[in-house]
Design an enzyme around this catalytic site. Sequence first.
Site, PDB file in Angstrom:
ATOM      1  N   CYS A   2       7.061  -7.282  -3.349  1.00 12.01           N
ATOM      2  CA  CYS A   2       7.415  -8.262  -3.172  1.00 12.01           C
ATOM      3  C   CYS A   2       8.374  -8.932  -1.841  1.00 12.01           C
ATOM      4  O   CYS A   2       7.910  -7.978  -1.118  1.00 12.01           O
ATOM      5  CB  CYS A   2       8.803  -8.249  -4.048  1.00 12.01           C
ATOM      6  SG  CYS A   2       9.087  -7.597  -5.756  1.00 12.01           S
ATOM      7  N   ARG A  27       1.278 -10.958   0.891  1.00 14.25           N
ATOM      8  CA  ARG A  27       1.481  -9.703  -0.061  1.00 14.25           C
ATOM      9  C   ARG A  27       1.212  -9.678  -1.325  1.00 14.25           C
ATOM     10  O   ARG A  27       1.243  -7.995  -2.182  1.00 14.25           O
ATOM     11  CB  ARG A  27       4.001  -9.115   0.062  1.00 14.25           C
ATOM     12  CG  ARG A  27       3.910  -8.955   1.382  1.00 14.25           C
ATOM     13  CD  ARG A  27       5.432  -8.979   1.375  1.00 14.25           C
ATOM     14  NE  ARG A  27       5.871  -7.939   1.516  1.00 14.25           N
ATOM     15  CZ  ARG A  27       6.934  -7.034   1.925  1.00 14.25           C
ATOM     16  NH1 ARG A  27       5.801  -6.641   3.322  1.00 14.25           N
ATOM     17  NH2 ARG A  27       7.195  -6.427   1.197  1.00 14.25           N
ATOM     18  N   TRP A  74       6.995  -9.220  -7.967  1.00 15.03           N
ATOM     19  CA  TRP A  74       5.195  -8.537  -8.380  1.00 15.03           C
ATOM     20  C   TRP A  74       6.192  -7.218  -9.669  1.00 15.03           C
ATOM     21  O   TRP A  74       6.758  -6.544  -8.813  1.00 15.03           O
ATOM     22  CB  TRP A  74       4.872  -7.805  -6.906  1.00 15.03           C
ATOM     23  CG  TRP A  74       3.673  -7.373  -7.814  1.00 15.03           C
ATOM     24  CD1 TRP A  74       1.640  -8.202  -7.829  1.00 15.03           C
ATOM     25  CD2 TRP A  74       3.457  -5.674  -7.823  1.00 15.03           C
ATOM     26  NE1 TRP A  74       1.562  -6.869  -7.963  1.00 15.03           N
ATOM     27  CE2 TRP A  74       2.237  -5.479  -8.880  1.00 15.03           C
ATOM     28  CE3 TRP A  74       4.312  -4.420  -8.460  1.00 15.03           C
ATOM     29  CZ2 TRP A  74       1.877  -4.516  -9.284  1.00 15.03           C
ATOM     30  CZ3 TRP A  74       3.524  -3.687  -8.612  1.00 15.03           C
ATOM     31  CH2 TRP A  74       1.875  -3.627  -8.926  1.00 15.03           C
ATOM     32  N   ASN A  98      13.408  -6.078  -4.262  1.00 13.30           N
ATOM     33  CA  ASN A  98      12.878  -5.201  -3.337  1.00 13.30           C
ATOM     34  C   ASN A  98      12.301  -3.625  -4.175  1.00 13.30           C
ATOM     35  O   ASN A  98      12.937  -3.398  -3.728  1.00 13.30           O
ATOM     36  CB  ASN A  98      11.359  -4.703  -2.838  1.00 13.30           C
ATOM     37  CG  ASN A  98      11.294  -6.836  -2.478  1.00 13.30           C
ATOM     38  OD1 ASN A  98      11.001  -7.402  -2.922  1.00 13.30           O
ATOM     39  ND2 ASN A  98      10.439  -7.273  -0.867  1.00 13.30           N
ATOM     40  N   GLY A  99      11.864  -2.503  -4.908  1.00 12.47           N
ATOM     41  CA  GLY A  99      11.731  -1.649  -5.160  1.00 12.47           C
ATOM     42  C   GLY A  99      12.131  -1.123  -6.846  1.00 12.47           C
ATOM     43  O   GLY A  99      11.744  -2.094  -7.750  1.00 12.47           O
ATOM     44  N   GLU A 481     -15.242   3.095  -0.523  1.00 16.65           N
ATOM     45  CA  GLU A 481     -14.353   1.784   0.019  1.00 16.65           C
ATOM     46  C   GLU A 481     -15.374   1.145  -1.160  1.00 16.65           C
ATOM     47  O   GLU A 481     -14.823  -0.748  -0.904  1.00 16.65           O
ATOM     48  CB  GLU A 481     -14.435   2.016   1.569  1.00 16.65           C
ATOM     49  CG  GLU A 481     -13.979   0.753   1.523  1.00 16.65           C
ATOM     50  CD  GLU A 481     -12.797   0.397   1.604  1.00 16.65           C
ATOM     51  OE1 GLU A 481     -11.562  -0.728   1.576  1.00 16.65           O
ATOM     52  OE2 GLU A 481     -11.629   1.618   0.656  1.00 16.65           O
ATOM     53  N   LYS A 485     -13.580  -2.967  -3.134  1.00 15.28           N
ATOM     54  CA  LYS A 485     -13.316  -4.191  -2.171  1.00 15.28           C
ATOM     55  C   LYS A 485     -13.996  -5.101  -3.821  1.00 15.28           C
ATOM     56  O   LYS A 485     -13.665  -6.117  -3.768  1.00 15.28           O
ATOM     57  CB  LYS A 485     -13.872  -4.280  -0.960  1.00 15.28           C
ATOM     58  CG  LYS A 485     -13.994  -3.481  -0.232  1.00 15.28           C
ATOM     59  CD  LYS A 485     -12.715  -4.140   0.172  1.00 15.28           C
ATOM     60  CE  LYS A 485     -11.412  -3.591   0.907  1.00 15.28           C
ATOM     61  NZ  LYS A 485     -10.622  -2.275   0.237  1.00 15.28           N
ATOM     62  N   GLU A 488     -11.634  -5.232  -6.515  1.00 14.70           N
ATOM     63  CA  GLU A 488      -9.916  -5.888  -5.625  1.00 14.70           C
ATOM     64  C   GLU A 488     -10.317  -7.040  -6.096  1.00 14.70           C
ATOM     65  O   GLU A 488      -8.870  -7.886  -6.817  1.00 14.70           O
ATOM     66  CB  GLU A 488      -9.936  -5.078  -4.836  1.00 14.70           C
ATOM     67  CG  GLU A 488      -9.067  -3.581  -4.435  1.00 14.70           C
ATOM     68  CD  GLU A 488      -8.992  -3.831  -3.425  1.00 14.70           C
ATOM     69  OE1 GLU A 488      -8.018  -3.140  -3.354  1.00 14.70           O
ATOM     70  OE2 GLU A 488      -9.464  -3.983  -2.002  1.00 14.70           O
ATOM     71  N   HIS A 504     -25.797  13.960 -13.028  1.00 14.49           N
ATOM     72  CA  HIS A 504     -25.199  14.710 -13.675  1.00 14.49           C
ATOM     73  C   HIS A 504     -23.840  13.376 -14.666  1.00 14.49           C
ATOM     74  O   HIS A 504     -22.371  14.504 -14.350  1.00 14.49           O
ATOM     75  CB  HIS A 504     -24.344  15.434 -12.543  1.00 14.49           C
ATOM     76  CG  HIS A 504     -24.932  16.548 -11.921  1.00 14.49           C
ATOM     77  ND1 HIS A 504     -25.229  17.610 -12.681  1.00 14.49           N
ATOM     78  CD2 HIS A 504     -25.255  16.425 -10.764  1.00 14.49           C
ATOM     79  CE1 HIS A 504     -25.930  18.612 -11.611  1.00 14.49           C
ATOM     80  NE2 HIS A 504     -26.437  17.658 -10.624  1.00 14.49           N
ATOM     81  N   LYS A 604      -0.053  -6.314  -1.932  1.00 19.16           N
ATOM     82  CA  LYS A 604       0.034  -5.832  -0.380  1.00 19.16           C
ATOM     83  C   LYS A 604       0.602  -4.788   0.074  1.00 19.16           C
ATOM     84  O   LYS A 604      -0.062  -3.818   0.300  1.00 19.16           O
ATOM     85  CB  LYS A 604       0.050  -6.739   0.838  1.00 19.16           C
ATOM     86  CG  LYS A 604      -0.179  -6.220   2.101  1.00 19.16           C
ATOM     87  CD  LYS A 604      -1.466  -6.366   2.195  1.00 19.16           C
ATOM     88  CE  LYS A 604      -2.951  -5.920   3.598  1.00 19.16           C
ATOM     89  NZ  LYS A 604      -3.952  -5.827   3.779  1.00 19.16           N
TER      90      LYS A 604
END
Length: 609
Positions: A2, A27, A74, A98-99, A481, A485, A488, A504, A604
């Site tokens: 946030c 963010r 958020w 925030n938190g 990665e 991406k 996301e 496998h 973020k």
Amino acid sequence: MCGIIAAAAQRDAAPLLIAGLKALEYRGYDSAGLAVLEERQLRRVRAKGKVREMEAIYLADPFPGSTGIAHTRWATHGVPNEENAHPHMVGRVALVHNGIIENHASLREKLQAKGYLFTSETDTEVMTALIDAHISKGMRLRDAVLAAVQELEGAYAIAVISSDEPGRVVGARRGAPLLIGVGIGENFLGSDAQALVQITNKIIYLDDGDVVEISRGNMQIYTIAGERVERAVHESELSVDAVERGEYRHYMQKEIFEQPRAVANTLETRIGANGVLPNIFGVNGEELLEKVKGLHIIACGTSYHAGMVAKYWIEEHARLPVSVEVASEYRYREAVVPEGTLLVAISQSGETADTLAAMRESHRRGYLGTLAICNVPESSVVREADLKLMTRAGPEIGVASTKAFTTQLAVLALLTLHLAKQQGLDATRYNDLCVQLQRLPRAIDEALQIEPQIIKLAERFVHRHHALFLGRGMHHPVALEGSLKLKEISYIHAEAYPAGELKHGPLALVDEDMPVVAVAPNGPLLDKLKSNLQEVRARGGELIVFADTAAHIDESTTRSLILRIDAAGEFIAPAVFTVPLQLLAYHVAVLRGTDVDQPRNLAKSVTVE
């Protein structure tokens, strides 16, 4: 996570607060709001969705006031809606946070017993009521906050105003970032320097446990015990231009194309004609690193993938054992720490809650020391580490990290070379690796030239629902990665595997509807990879191969789409091959019409567990 901005200004606060929230949109958030205080009257506006929607409500009925707080939320406790959006107001108090407060349920019960009624599902409203309850005992706002934080368990950064005290804002932090912006005749609070860059470049970073009271012409900082303390003023190098999109459609696209310069900046003054320069880890860095017998890397998300690449590098060239672990898992197990082990914490923001908590937990476990690899010089991870090496990526606004990853790889390559030389790597091989690393900015620039081919390739992905990424050796993390991406920002389900694992399990998924993306650098595992690709082709899978120009993969025999890339050396190939995978994810997301820079449900800087 946030975003917070607060103002004790000599002008109307709301326009400043809204501008600050817009600077923090990168963010990630799902609601926004602000509260302004003028002549002992609190007024508030909140809305689910984007800042612009909250701004429209405010502009339809604007109100004056030179003191205020604002927030982008958020969701953690409670769904995204107006009732759960910040600021929360109880009695004479408005608060943004925030938190996560872990003991909010027990606090809620105590406050309900005192007659407080709650209209949201949030832990934040409980904090607001707690502070109002202390004010009801006759305390000033600052003292009420100091008393309240003694009762809180968890992480927080807060900004609070009270209708009893116009012109004052009180802030506090524990486990989540908060800083002061020092203006001319006015002062501000923010969760990020980017919230304040349009107002002031003079920043004070609060320490964990600090409580601050600001007014137009004054500020006072206290420890959680109520003792007055001083914190240094820093001049931020962040500029407004650095956080503008410029000619690019999205921040992510801009940041992908900034990578040659960002990597060059990261390497500058750290590697020269004779190799890695001395003392790049700080005054005591050489002495500490000489004692290293092994490394334990902790990180999250993209940074974790960078650590996985570093494991291959360090073990091959420095011959030191390396373990890599997701920080959120490391925190909750009893790791065995061999003598002489260096803990390496990797974080783009330096405030990632799990990484920071894991680093703090490491202090009791007997590590030789800690090394922070980070992009933010004044972040908590950097300040608390014994050694640090900054990535110099510059601001990264897009939620999906791009230049953060490649600059982290550049720093980890420097660490590898330093340790390898220290451990007696052959001089010829050492010099070759150094030359490769110095070529990295140009190699990334050349890899970016493949974008027109990527745009055409993206059209083949746009209606797919799944994808499989393959890589071998140090390119398995690159495949991870690439798949991260894609999922996301395009919301296509993607998985990544070591190519040798196909038989496998993952091979069962392969059919004509499952595109398989393979990373094929030139190297000792190339022939093995070619066999894996034939397994995919034999099952009717669609293959897209990013192949080194030196890899000699014949498109006619594999019946695959081959995109050629000059890796410019096996050592730097992971960073180079990452670039086209970033471009693929970006252009698929653009075609699918998703919110590229602010993908749903993601933030973020993740400052909570």
